[in-house]
Design a protein around this motif. Sequence first.
Motif, PDB file in Angstrom:
ATOM      1  N   ASP A 140      -3.174   5.775  -2.343  1.00  0.00           N
ATOM      2  CA  ASP A 140      -3.121   4.693  -1.363  1.00  0.00           C
ATOM      3  C   ASP A 140      -3.446   3.375  -2.041  1.00  0.00           C
ATOM      4  OD1 ASP A 140      -3.023   4.205   1.690  1.00  0.00           O
ATOM      5  OD2 ASP A 140      -4.744   3.034   1.008  1.00  0.00           O
ATOM      6  N   VAL A 141      -3.005   2.257  -1.429  1.00  0.00           N
ATOM      7  CA  VAL A 141      -3.282   0.964  -2.039  1.00  0.00           C
ATOM      8  C   VAL A 141      -4.750   0.627  -1.999  1.00  0.00           C
ATOM      9  CG1 VAL A 141      -1.045  -0.052  -1.629  1.00  0.00           C
ATOM     10  CG2 VAL A 141      -2.753  -0.140   0.162  1.00  0.00           C
ATOM     11  N   SER A 142      -5.566   1.485  -1.399  1.00  0.00           N
ATOM     12  CA  SER A 142      -7.005   1.239  -1.371  1.00  0.00           C
ATOM     13  C   SER A 142      -7.718   1.902  -2.536  1.00  0.00           C
ATOM     14  CB  SER A 142      -7.596   1.761  -0.061  1.00  0.00           C
ATOM     15  OG  SER A 142      -7.331   3.140   0.093  1.00  0.00           O
ATOM     16  N   ASP A 143      -6.993   2.178  -3.630  1.00  0.00           N
ATOM     17  CA  ASP A 143      -7.632   2.693  -4.829  1.00  0.00           C
ATOM     18  C   ASP A 143      -8.796   1.804  -5.222  1.00  0.00           C
ATOM     19  OD1 ASP A 143      -4.641   3.852  -6.554  1.00  0.00           O
ATOM     20  OD2 ASP A 143      -5.902   4.776  -5.037  1.00  0.00           O
ATOM     21  N   ALA A 144      -9.784   2.411  -5.901  1.00  0.00           N
ATOM     22  CA  ALA A 144     -10.995   1.664  -6.246  1.00  0.00           C
ATOM     23  C   ALA A 144     -10.684   0.391  -7.015  1.00  0.00           C
ATOM     24  CB  ALA A 144     -11.935   2.552  -7.059  1.00  0.00           C
ATOM     25  N   GLY A 145      -9.648   0.441  -7.851  1.00  0.00           N
ATOM     26  CA  GLY A 145      -9.315  -0.730  -8.626  1.00  0.00           C
ATOM     27  C   GLY A 145      -8.877  -1.906  -7.791  1.00  0.00           C
TER      28      GLY A 145
ATOM     29  N   ILE B 243       1.975  -1.462  -2.645  1.00  0.00           N
ATOM     30  CA  ILE B 243       2.130  -0.389  -3.638  1.00  0.00           C
ATOM     31  C   ILE B 243       0.772   0.038  -4.169  1.00  0.00           C
ATOM     32  CG2 ILE B 243       3.116   0.180  -5.901  1.00  0.00           C
ATOM     33  CD1 ILE B 243       5.322  -1.823  -5.304  1.00  0.00           C
ATOM     34  N   PRO B 244       0.523   1.348  -4.294  1.00  0.00           N
ATOM     35  CA  PRO B 244      -0.744   1.814  -4.862  1.00  0.00           C
ATOM     36  C   PRO B 244      -1.018   1.185  -6.225  1.00  0.00           C
ATOM     37  CG  PRO B 244       0.467   3.652  -3.930  1.00  0.00           C
ATOM     38  CD  PRO B 244       1.392   2.470  -3.880  1.00  0.00           C
TER      39      PRO B 244
ATOM     40  N   THR C  55       9.216  -2.729  -9.206  1.00  0.00           N
ATOM     41  CA  THR C  55       8.476  -2.177  -8.071  1.00  0.00           C
ATOM     42  C   THR C  55       9.020  -2.648  -6.723  1.00  0.00           C
ATOM     43  OG1 THR C  55       6.861  -3.993  -8.242  1.00  0.00           O
ATOM     44  CG2 THR C  55       6.331  -1.923  -9.374  1.00  0.00           C
ATOM     45  N   TRP C  56       9.998  -3.540  -6.737  1.00  0.00           N
ATOM     46  CA  TRP C  56      10.551  -4.057  -5.481  1.00  0.00           C
ATOM     47  C   TRP C  56      11.008  -2.934  -4.548  1.00  0.00           C
ATOM     48  CZ3 TRP C  56      10.845  -8.837  -3.236  1.00  0.00           C
ATOM     49  CH2 TRP C  56      11.706  -8.957  -2.136  1.00  0.00           C
TER      50      TRP C  56
ATOM     51  N   THR D  18       9.263  -0.091   0.231  1.00  0.00           N
ATOM     52  CA  THR D  18       9.704   0.665   1.401  1.00  0.00           C
ATOM     53  C   THR D  18       9.319   2.132   1.301  1.00  0.00           C
ATOM     54  OG1 THR D  18      11.868   0.986   0.347  1.00  0.00           O
ATOM     55  CG2 THR D  18      11.632  -0.904   1.804  1.00  0.00           C
ATOM     56  N   TRP D  19       9.164   2.643   0.081  1.00  0.00           N
ATOM     57  CA  TRP D  19       8.772   4.047  -0.076  1.00  0.00           C
ATOM     58  C   TRP D  19       7.435   4.308   0.573  1.00  0.00           C
ATOM     59  CZ3 TRP D  19       9.753   4.889  -6.053  1.00  0.00           C
ATOM     60  CH2 TRP D  19      11.105   4.621  -6.330  1.00  0.00           C
TER      61      TRP D  19
END
Length: 215
Positions: free
Chosen positions: A44-49, A76-77, A131-132, A136-137
């Motif tokens: 998920d885009v909420s990765d620690a980084g 995007i993650p 990454t464009w 949508t993925w």
Amino acid sequence: MIEWITDFVHLMFTGPVWPSSLLICLLLAYSVLVLTGLADASLDVSDAGMDSGADFAGSAGSIGAATVRWLHLDRIPVFIWISVFGFTWWVLSLVLWDAFDSDRYQPTVVVSLLLAIRNSVIAVGLTKIFTWPMKTWFDASTPYNPEMILGNDCEIATGEATPEFGRAKFKTNGSPLLLNIRTNGETLVKGQLAQIVDFDPETRIYIVQSSSPIR
């Protein structure tokens, strides 16, 4: 065969190529840790980084937020984005050094760092292009819509959330969603719970208000 491998390894850690090679090694090591269960594999885009990047964007105001959106980091993650960037930077550095730069420059520390910075800037632009289609993925894989999210609580994920900038984690059955948020006038801090009270479909930004004291 052994001589070819030795030459390639030497090329990987020569001149401006070594910073990108180091990043590739770190990404591979992290992937091994994930496969062995020793690291979290959240996509998920909420990765620690993301927290540190979002904190920076928050402190930089609208320019930082715009940069995050421009790079697609809001969709995007982070690990996926860094992996694409790292591979692009590495291949670009290898090709440019082997085909062009090695005939023009000596692999001194200063020159290598300057060329590495140049390559990284080019790689950022290429990563945005690559990454464009991924935006949508990950949107399509999220079964949650604003109607399901409104009225629920989320946790502030950036250093602070203000009327100008903020992100919050919304718990799901899987990895938490990272939402773009704005407050209705107050300033909330990281770890504080907030109630989601409104949503702007044009900007895809949620409006939140405090629902709990700081933890």
